[in-house]
Motif scaffolding. Structure first.
Motif, mmCIF file in Angstrom:
data_model
loop_
_atom_site.group_PDB
_atom_site.id
_atom_site.type_symbol
_atom_site.label_atom_id
_atom_site.label_comp_id
_atom_site.label_asym_id
_atom_site.label_seq_id
_atom_site.Cartn_x
_atom_site.Cartn_y
_atom_site.Cartn_z
ATOM 1 N N ALA A 2 43.120 45.149 21.080
ATOM 2 C CA ALA A 2 43.258 43.766 21.544
ATOM 3 C C ALA A 2 44.467 43.590 22.451
ATOM 4 C CB ALA A 2 43.361 42.827 20.351
ATOM 5 N N TRP A 3 45.511 44.414 22.227
ATOM 6 C CA TRP A 3 46.710 44.336 23.068
ATOM 7 C C TRP A 3 46.437 44.779 24.494
ATOM 8 C CZ3 TRP A 3 47.978 48.980 25.162
ATOM 9 C CH2 TRP A 3 47.472 50.115 24.527
ATOM 10 N N LEU A 4 45.338 45.515 24.672
ATOM 11 C CA LEU A 4 45.066 46.129 25.966
ATOM 12 C C LEU A 4 44.298 45.196 26.908
ATOM 13 C CD1 LEU A 4 43.705 49.797 26.040
ATOM 14 C CD2 LEU A 4 45.167 48.640 27.686
ATOM 15 N N VAL A 12 40.841 46.836 33.415
ATOM 16 C CA VAL A 12 42.287 46.767 33.234
ATOM 17 C C VAL A 12 42.894 46.067 34.442
ATOM 18 C CG1 VAL A 12 44.387 48.165 33.231
ATOM 19 C CG2 VAL A 12 42.468 48.807 31.787
ATOM 20 N N SER A 13 43.783 45.123 34.198
ATOM 21 C CA SER A 13 44.432 44.430 35.303
ATOM 22 C C SER A 13 45.394 45.380 35.998
ATOM 23 C CB SER A 13 45.187 43.194 34.804
ATOM 24 O OG SER A 13 46.262 43.571 33.977
ATOM 25 N N SER A 14 45.701 45.090 37.250
ATOM 26 C CA SER A 14 46.533 45.977 38.042
ATOM 27 C C SER A 14 47.947 46.094 37.497
ATOM 28 C CB SER A 14 46.582 45.485 39.494
ATOM 29 O OG SER A 14 47.106 44.163 39.545
ATOM 30 N N ASP A 15 48.374 45.125 36.676
ATOM 31 C CA ASP A 15 49.733 45.175 36.153
ATOM 32 C C ASP A 15 49.799 45.803 34.760
ATOM 33 O OD1 ASP A 15 48.574 43.182 34.676
ATOM 34 O OD2 ASP A 15 50.044 41.629 35.162
ATOM 35 N N HIS A 20 57.381 50.481 37.565
ATOM 36 C CA HIS A 20 58.339 51.460 38.090
ATOM 37 C C HIS A 20 57.780 52.881 38.065
ATOM 38 C CE1 HIS A 20 58.927 51.656 33.751
ATOM 39 N NE2 HIS A 20 59.757 52.680 33.845
ATOM 40 N N PHE A 21 56.507 53.018 37.707
ATOM 41 C CA PHE A 21 55.811 54.307 37.755
ATOM 42 C C PHE A 21 54.992 54.396 39.040
ATOM 43 C CE2 PHE A 21 55.339 56.283 33.259
ATOM 44 C CZ PHE A 21 56.684 56.082 33.005
ATOM 45 N N PRO A 22 54.536 55.606 39.409
ATOM 46 C CA PRO A 22 53.660 55.725 40.580
ATOM 47 C C PRO A 22 52.330 55.006 40.353
ATOM 48 C CG PRO A 22 54.540 57.867 39.911
ATOM 49 C CD PRO A 22 54.864 56.916 38.811
#
Length: 314
Positions: A2-4, A12-15, A20-22
């Motif tokens: 549910a956290w995902l 999955v949303s882009s954020d 700060h990762f590639p």
């Protein structure tokens, strides 16, 4: 999960991935959705994927140890031993070539290796397909996730979707990178400067936010390697003994170390790089060095600062 994610087959949303990762390269035919991740998670923890239904993926990739194992070589079905030390699965989303020798082109294909390997799960994928198609819940989850009955395509893509969500990016080191001046203690800060120094040269191989160049290198562990590593794939003798340079994230949790699990502690690893022998094929980026007892303590404090939470919810 549910956290995902939320919503039926919501992507999955882009954020979701740390800023700060590639950027993550997700295959166009396997966008990450809640249903695919849920299916992959169930498969990951299900011993149905092994020939004698005795082990699952989590048998060798323990969440509390950064999804690595605590033994040099993990045991498979019927007591068989794997050929290499099981790596952490955190941040696999950022890999190109997969496995320690780079022998698998991408994460969406990787699961076939341990499932069918006689030293690991030893289950022909067609037999696994038959098992899953006899399970109504797997049938329903597969149709929701991929619009098809369970098969090799579904199994590998769903597992890849789940593994891509295993992100570790909340270590004290990350807070330091994000501007928190209090994230690292004095020893860890001194250790970071040692790590980044030309004297030790750690950043020659363990660079960037992921703390790896993703290269394949011979670290001089042996004069002759029983496991030829990258050379098994390229058939080039200059690649014998080369293995993927691992990320050092969560390294304090993932002992034993090296491709074969032959070094049991971080002190042994530091000793290897400080005093390694000049061996044929050893990577030219490596250099010997000396550390005082205080400097060793500081370097280990920095390595400890690379440890994040172990639930994948960075």
């Amino acid at each position: 999960m549910a956290w995902l994610l939320a919503g039926c087959s919501a992507p999955v949303s882009s954020d979701f991935f740390p800023y700060h990762f590639p950027e993550v390269d997700i295959p166009s035919d396997n966008a990450i959705t809640d249903t695919r991740v849920a299916l992959g998670e169930r498969l990951f923890f299900d011993p149905l994927l092994s020939a004698d239904t005795s082990i699952s993926c989590v048998h060798c990739h323990l969440p509390e140890y950064a999804f690595a194992d605590t033994t040099a070589l993990s045991d498979g079905v019927a007591g068989a031993l794997g050929k290499r030390n099981a790596p952490s699965l955190f941040n696999r989303a950022y890999l190109g070539l997969i496995n320690k020798d780079g022998g698998v082109k991408n994460l969406d294909l990787q699961a076939l290796v341990p499932i069918e390997d006689e030293h690991e799960m030893a289950l022909p994928v067609l037999k696994l397909q038959e098992r899953l198609r006899n399970d109504r819940e797997y049938q329903e989850m597969s149709m929701l996730a991929y619009g098809r009955q369970p098969d090799a395509y579904v199994v590998t893509r769903a597992l890849a979707s789940y593994v891509r969500t295993l992100i570790s990016a909340d270590a004290p080191y990350d807070r330091h990178l994000q501007g928190d001046a209090t994230a690292l203690g004095a020893d860890a800060q001194a250790g970071m400067h040692l790590f980044e120094s030309d004297r030790l040269g750690c950043c020659n191989c363990h660079a960037g936010v992921l703390l790896t160049t993703h290269d394949f290198a011979n670290n001089g562990l042996y004069e002759q390697y029983a496991d030829r590593g990258r050379g098994l794939i390229t058939m080039d003798s200059s690649d014998y003994g080369k293995f993927r340079i691992p990320s050092l994230r969560n390294v304090s949790l993932t002992a034993p170390y090296m491709h074969d699990g032959s070094l049991s502690s971080l002190d042994e690893v530091i000793d290897h790089y400080a005093f390694f022998a000049s061996r044929q094929g050893r990577d030219d980026r490596l250099r010997t060095f000396e550390l005082t007892a205080m400097e060793r303590q500081q370097l280990k404090a920095f390595l400890d600062s690379l440890t994040g939470s172990t639930d994948g919810a960075y």
